[in-house]
Write a protein that holds these residues in place. Structure first.
Motif, PDB file in Angstrom:
ATOM      1  N   UNK A  35       0.858  -1.178   0.000  1.00 18.05           N
ATOM      2  CA  UNK A  35       0.000   0.000   0.000  1.00 18.05           C
ATOM      3  C   UNK A  35       0.893   1.227   0.000  1.00 18.05           C
ATOM      4  N   UNK A  36       0.391   2.316  -0.573  1.00 17.90           N
ATOM      5  CA  UNK A  36       1.123   3.575  -0.516  1.00 17.90           C
ATOM      6  C   UNK A  36       0.141   4.729  -0.586  1.00 17.90           C
ATOM      7  N   UNK A  37       0.599   5.903  -0.214  1.00 16.74           N
ATOM      8  CA  UNK A  37      -0.221   7.107  -0.270  1.00 16.74           C
ATOM      9  C   UNK A  37       0.377   8.067  -1.278  1.00 16.74           C
ATOM     10  N   UNK A  38      -0.278   8.263  -2.424  1.00 21.41           N
ATOM     11  CA  UNK A  38       0.246   9.203  -3.411  1.00 21.41           C
ATOM     12  C   UNK A  38       0.147  10.636  -2.901  1.00 21.41           C
ATOM     13  N   UNK A  39       1.044  11.478  -3.403  1.00 21.96           N
ATOM     14  CA  UNK A  39       1.040  12.898  -3.039  1.00 21.96           C
ATOM     15  C   UNK A  39      -0.234  13.559  -3.573  1.00 21.96           C
ATOM     16  N   UNK A  40      -0.805  14.457  -2.779  1.00 26.33           N
ATOM     17  CA  UNK A  40      -2.058  15.125  -3.138  1.00 26.33           C
ATOM     18  C   UNK A  40      -1.896  16.634  -2.991  1.00 26.33           C
ATOM     19  N   UNK A  41      -2.404  17.373  -3.984  1.00 28.44           N
ATOM     20  CA  UNK A  41      -2.484  18.831  -3.917  1.00 28.44           C
ATOM     21  C   UNK A  41      -3.955  19.209  -3.970  1.00 28.44           C
ATOM     22  N   UNK A  42      -4.376  20.120  -3.098  1.00 33.08           N
ATOM     23  CA  UNK A  42      -5.767  20.568  -3.074  1.00 33.08           C
ATOM     24  C   UNK A  42      -5.765  22.083  -3.229  1.00 33.08           C
ATOM     25  N   UNK A  43      -6.566  22.569  -4.177  1.00 31.74           N
ATOM     26  CA  UNK A  43      -6.643  24.003  -4.439  1.00 31.74           C
ATOM     27  C   UNK A  43      -8.103  24.426  -4.559  1.00 31.74           C
ATOM     28  N   UNK A  69     -22.162  10.622   0.395  1.00 30.09           N
ATOM     29  CA  UNK A  69     -22.489  11.395   1.603  1.00 30.09           C
ATOM     30  C   UNK A  69     -21.399  12.394   1.978  1.00 30.09           C
ATOM     31  N   UNK A  70     -20.910  13.134   0.993  1.00 35.88           N
ATOM     32  CA  UNK A  70     -19.919  14.185   1.261  1.00 35.88           C
ATOM     33  C   UNK A  70     -18.501  13.685   1.450  1.00 35.88           C
ATOM     34  N   UNK A  71     -18.251  12.420   1.202  1.00 36.89           N
ATOM     35  CA  UNK A  71     -16.910  11.846   1.346  1.00 36.89           C
ATOM     36  C   UNK A  71     -16.421  11.372  -0.017  1.00 36.89           C
ATOM     37  N   UNK A  72     -15.350  11.994  -0.506  1.00 36.50           N
ATOM     38  CA  UNK A  72     -14.750  11.626  -1.777  1.00 36.50           C
ATOM     39  C   UNK A  72     -13.638  10.623  -1.507  1.00 36.50           C
ATOM     40  N   UNK A  73     -13.723   9.448  -2.131  1.00 37.69           N
ATOM     41  CA  UNK A  73     -12.702   8.413  -1.962  1.00 37.69           C
ATOM     42  C   UNK A  73     -12.099   8.101  -3.321  1.00 37.69           C
ATOM     43  N   UNK A  74     -10.781   8.175  -3.374  1.00 34.55           N
ATOM     44  CA  UNK A  74     -10.033   7.886  -4.592  1.00 34.55           C
ATOM     45  C   UNK A  74      -9.148   6.684  -4.287  1.00 34.55           C
ATOM     46  N   UNK A  75      -9.312   5.629  -5.056  1.00 35.70           N
ATOM     47  CA  UNK A  75      -8.503   4.436  -4.821  1.00 35.70           C
ATOM     48  C   UNK A  75      -8.027   3.876  -6.151  1.00 35.70           C
ATOM     49  N   UNK A  76      -7.024   3.021  -6.063  1.00 31.25           N
ATOM     50  CA  UNK A  76      -6.493   2.418  -7.272  1.00 31.25           C
ATOM     51  C   UNK A  76      -5.325   1.518  -6.947  1.00 31.25           C
ATOM     52  N   UNK A  77      -4.608   1.146  -8.003  1.00 29.19           N
ATOM     53  CA  UNK A  77      -3.466   0.256  -7.803  1.00 29.19           C
ATOM     54  C   UNK A  77      -2.417   0.507  -8.882  1.00 29.19           C
ATOM     55  N   UNK A 101      -7.293   7.242  -0.822  1.00 27.32           N
ATOM     56  CA  UNK A 101      -7.293   8.527  -0.126  1.00 27.32           C
ATOM     57  C   UNK A 101      -8.737   9.004  -0.052  1.00 27.32           C
ATOM     58  N   UNK A 102      -9.131   9.535   1.100  1.00 25.08           N
ATOM     59  CA  UNK A 102     -10.499  10.026   1.284  1.00 25.08           C
ATOM     60  C   UNK A 102     -10.472  11.461   1.790  1.00 25.08           C
ATOM     61  N   UNK A 103     -11.462  12.232   1.350  1.00 30.74           N
ATOM     62  CA  UNK A 103     -11.575  13.636   1.723  1.00 30.74           C
ATOM     63  C   UNK A 103     -13.045  13.970   1.941  1.00 30.74           C
ATOM     64  N   UNK A 104     -13.334  14.746   2.969  1.00 33.97           N
ATOM     65  CA  UNK A 104     -14.680  15.273   3.153  1.00 33.97           C
ATOM     66  C   UNK A 104     -14.771  16.549   2.340  1.00 33.97           C
TER      67      UNK A 104
END
Length: 142
Positions: A35-43, A69-77, A101-104
């Protein structure tokens, strides 16, 4: 001859507590990460929010983007190539495996117009904002 990588910007001992925990829990005696966590930029601008994930080497079909329900989940491999044809790897720094990765997200987005596009190793998700209704009323002074 032994090939050794030298990288002064990435010391053997991480310089942050988070980095130390990642190194301790994710590096399993030299085996690749699962598993890993990719880098994320939010603007944000006046019209939308934008989320960018840095995930080179992942194919479009390997992404799953959900907004529930207001939760954005991005997943992949990101899958590691199995072709080794006479290659002896001395170092593998590319992160492979699954990620999530999940974001409200704020309530002021147009859910039906959320857009995701993948190009040049960046997954870009655009969340358009709803138009703000300005409520204006003249109040009579008595």
């Amino acid at each position: 001859m032994k090939l050794v990588r030298f990288n002064q910007t990435e010391p053997y001992f991480p310089n942050t507590f988070s980095g130390m925990l990642d190194k301790f829990f994710n590096e399993n005696m030299g085996t690749p990460l699962k598993h890993f966590n990719p880098a994320v930029d939010i603007a944000e601008d006046e019209n939308s929010y934008e989320i960018q994930l840095s995930v080179p080497g992942v194919q479009k079909k390997d992404f799953k983007v959900e907004l529930v329900d207001g939760k954005l989940t991005i997943s992949g491999e990101r899958k590691m190539e199995e072709k080794k044809e006479g290659k002896n790897f001395h170092s593998v720094e590319t992160q492979y495996g699954s990620f999530s990765r999940s974001f409200f997200v704020p309530e002021d987005i147009k859910v039906e117009e959320v857009n995701a596009a993948y190009e040049d190793g960046l997954l870009k998700i655009t969340l358009p904002k709803k138009e703000k209704k300005v409520v204006k009323a003249a109040i009579e002074v008595k």
